[in-house]
Design a protein around this motif. Structure first.
Motif, short mmCIF file in Angstrom:
data_model
loop_
_atom_site.label_atom_id
_atom_site.label_comp_id
_atom_site.label_asym_id
_atom_site.label_seq_id
_atom_site.Cartn_x
_atom_site.Cartn_y
_atom_site.Cartn_z
N ALA A 47 0.84 -1.21 0.00
CA ALA A 47 0.00 0.00 0.00
C ALA A 47 0.87 1.26 0.00
O ALA A 47 0.59 2.23 -0.73
N GLN A 48 1.95 1.26 0.80
CA GLN A 48 2.87 2.40 0.81
C GLN A 48 3.51 2.59 -0.57
O GLN A 48 3.66 3.72 -1.05
N ALA A 52 3.30 5.70 -3.28
CA ALA A 52 4.50 6.37 -3.81
C ALA A 52 4.48 6.37 -5.34
O ALA A 52 4.87 7.36 -5.97
N VAL A 53 4.02 5.28 -5.94
CA VAL A 53 3.94 5.20 -7.40
C VAL A 53 2.89 6.19 -7.91
O VAL A 53 3.11 6.87 -8.93
N TYR A 517 11.62 6.11 -4.47
CA TYR A 517 12.94 5.55 -4.21
C TYR A 517 13.19 5.25 -2.73
O TYR A 517 14.20 4.65 -2.39
N ASP A 518 12.27 5.69 -1.88
CA ASP A 518 12.32 5.30 -0.47
C ASP A 518 11.22 4.31 -0.13
O ASP A 518 11.08 3.92 1.03
N SER A 519 10.45 3.92 -1.11
CA SER A 519 9.31 3.03 -0.85
C SER A 519 9.79 1.62 -0.53
O SER A 519 10.88 1.21 -0.96
N PRO A 520 9.01 0.85 0.23
CA PRO A 520 9.40 -0.54 0.50
C PRO A 520 9.61 -1.34 -0.77
O PRO A 520 10.52 -2.17 -0.84
N GLY A 521 8.79 -1.08 -1.80
CA GLY A 521 8.94 -1.84 -3.03
C GLY A 521 10.32 -1.67 -3.64
O GLY A 521 10.96 -2.64 -4.06
N TRP A 522 10.81 -0.42 -3.69
CA TRP A 522 12.11 -0.14 -4.30
C TRP A 522 13.25 -0.71 -3.44
O TRP A 522 14.17 -1.35 -3.95
N THR A 523 13.18 -0.50 -2.15
CA THR A 523 14.28 -0.91 -1.29
C THR A 523 14.31 -2.43 -1.09
O THR A 523 15.38 -3.04 -1.11
#
Length: 599
Positions: A47-48, A52-53, A517-523
């Protein structure tokens, strides 16, 4: 689409005729990004990331201008790919040490030869390749009717990475600073921590014969190298973090004679590292190919052939301009034909003992201390890396095909199952996918974990699931793996596009932070638990590289017709998990074969 009959037969004759790497839209990359990262996330994390997207995709988002800038760059005259800036940023911009962290190795198939004979044959074969390359007579690779980019071949010879304070550079031929092929006639030979310049091509452009080369190597090996110590073997400095090495190199070059010594190393066609020992086994051989005695290496050199006391041989490659597929084609050309034939074709002639002279550096007390510190630091770093060489004689490509399965999908799903059984989680997994069918094509970053692979792992670890269900889940996951690999091969992948947008903003000095770029998906998606890459060649026994993060297991695999050879690496704190992964992988490979065979 061209057919193979229409392609130029000259090495670089097709480069301008290749299609360009497709540039996705921001919407396409964001959609794929959510698809790729979602299997690794909790509901809250997803969801986070979705929020962000959504912010990233706003009409007034800075991402829109970043992408517009990338479009403008892609359309600029002389630019062959929207990734033309990305690759130097990615490879030359890294600031940690490249030794063990970035360089990779291949262990060649064995030959019934002693050390000097093997080394002389490798030199003669490489020189023969170089002369054909100069004349553009190395045939371009045609794959399924499509020519592949041969541009990386320009970085094989006389190419050296030069450390920089902010970003490294590359000293290489085929550039405005050094137009056309290299005119160097020498190589650098390492022995016992000492360096020697040895001419392999005579003054008139004729290569030395095999016997000449062997004579030159024997002369070097008879030299007293007792003075080479951890304080004087300057190769140790190439293991330093890049900005530190840049500062040290500047100091080094300022002392009498050292600029000329550096020039000799940097312009040499390649390095040959002769080891004065025989490794105990394949494991030790691979470890020395990966890191070895750093006093007997110049890790900044594009190509360093390494030959051990028993004649076993391999190569260590600096990665900034060269990927595995280019090196494998090079090695296949070298090893598929006897060295005597390479030598004959090159026009080599007996000319007597090749010109050989030591390469010596002037070192003051401070530099001696730096060399010693670099040697000690890298030795400790290598010792803090756990590795394991494995062979599975019942799990080669032919066996997977017999079972109706893509060989790569088969082993990748085995990696997923073994990792879950080892660590109890499905972790982010990287696989390198070649994209050389495009102009300046290199690789695409594939993320292996899919909803289908997660469902497969769950089916295999649930004791209540029957064989038919497991089998169906396995085949579904494998089919998805093949489909995603094809998407990556065709440029339909999100990570490098989104990463380059981030890099454009950083190069411009910052700007409004983008939450993506700080989202859980990216990291989470980019924090590798497994970093994988394959090397399919009959001339290769093993392939290897270092791990990419503190919990990562590097998985380099040579998928041969009759066996699967795997080289694992990981930081020492994860050594127990790596050995557990190896055990579970052996079980998984057997279990999955049995599952498919019982259909």
């Amino acid at each position: 689409m061209n057919t193979s009959q229409e392609w130029s037969t000259r090495t670089f004759g097709n480069e301008d005729r290749l299609p360009r790497v497709p540039l996705p839209t921001v919407e396409e990359s964001c959609q794929r990004f959510l698809e790729w990262c979602s299997p690794l996330l909790t509901a809250d994390q997803l969801a986070q990331t979705e929020a962000a997207v959504a912010e990233f995709l706003r009409p007034d988002s800075p991402a829109r201008e970043l992408h517009a800038e990338l479009e403008r760059f892609n359309e600029t005259e002389g630019v062959q790919s929207w990734l033309d800036t990305f690759w130097p940023s990615r490879y030359l911009g890294r600031r940690d040490r490249i030794a063990l962290n970035a360089n990779f190795f291949f262990l060649f198939k064995d030959a019934d030869q002693g050390q000097v004979e093997r080394a002389a044959g490798i030199i003669a074969s490489a020189v023969g390749f170089k002369l054909l390359l100069d004349a553009e007579e190395i045939p371009p690779v045609i794959q399924r009717g499509q020519a592949l980019s041969m541009a990386q071949n320009k970085y094989l010879f006389s190419t050296t990475r030069i450390p920089g304070a902010v970003q490294d550079s590359v000293r290489t031929p085929y550039t405005p600073e050094w137009p056309g092929p290299s005119d160097a006639r020498h190589i650098v030979v390492f022995f016992g921590g000492s360096m020697f310049r040895m001419d392999v091509i005579g003054a008139d452009g004729v290569p030395h014969s095999l016997d000449d080369l062997a004579t030159g190597l024997r002369a070097i090996m008879k030299t007293d190298t007792a003075d080479a110590t951890s304080e004087t073997s300057v190769g140790h400095l190439t293991t330093k973090a890049r900005a530190e090495w840049a500062a040290t190199r500047e100091t080094l070059a300022s002392l009498p004679g050292n600029a000329a010594a550096l020039d000799t190393i940097e312009t040499a066609l390649f390095c040959l590292c002769l080891e004065d020992f025989t490794p105990a086994d394949t494991q030790e051989t691979c470890d020395h190919l990966l890191h070895g005695d750093s006093g007997n290496r110049w890790f900044d050199k594009a190509l360093s052939f390494i030959v051990f006391g028993n004649g076993r041989a391999g190569i260590n490659i600096e990665h900034c301009g060269l990927d595995g597929t280019t090196i494998l084609a090079f090695i296949d050309t070298l090893l598929n034909t006897p060295a005597e034939e390479h030598s004959r074709r090159s026009g080599a002639q007996p000319q007597g003992l090749p010109a050989v002279e030591p390469i010596e550096f002037t070192l003051d007390d401070d530099l001696r201390a730096e060399v010693r510190e670099a040697a000690d630091s890298f030795a400790a770093y290598a010792a803090a890396t756990a590795t394991k060489a494995l062979t599975f004689e019942d799990a080669g490509a032919n066996r997977a095909k017999q079972l109706g399965m893509s060989p790569d999908a088969f082993v990748q799903m085995a990696f997923q199952l073994a990792h879950q059984r080892t660590k109890g989680i499905v972790g982010a997994t990287y696989e390198s996918i070649a994209t050389r069918q495009y102009q300046n094509g290199r690789t695409e970053a594939m993320r292996v974990v899919t909803p289908e692979s997660v469902a497969f792992v769950e089916a295999m670890t649930d004791p209540a699931t029957d064989a038919a269900t497991r089998r169906a889940a396995f085949r579904t996951a494998a089919a998805k793996h093949v489909a995603r690999a094809k998407e990556c091969q065709s440029g339909q992948a999100p990570e490098q596009h989104l990463w380059e947008l981030q890099l454009i903003q950083k190069r411009a000095g910052g700007g409004e932070p983008l939450a993506l770029y700080d989202s859980p998906g990216w990291t989470v998606m980019r924090d590798d638990y497994l970093s994988t890459s394959s090397a399919p060649s009959l001339n290769i026994q093993y392939f290897g590289f270092g791990a990419t993060s503190s919990q990562c297991i590097g998985v380099a695999y040579a998928l041969l017709p009759d066996r699967l050879n795997v080289y694992l690496s990981t930081p020492m704190p994860v050594a127990a998990e790596m050995h557990g992964f190896a055990d579970h992988l052996r079980d998984a490979l057997g279990e999955l074969q049995e599952l498919l065979a019982s259909e």
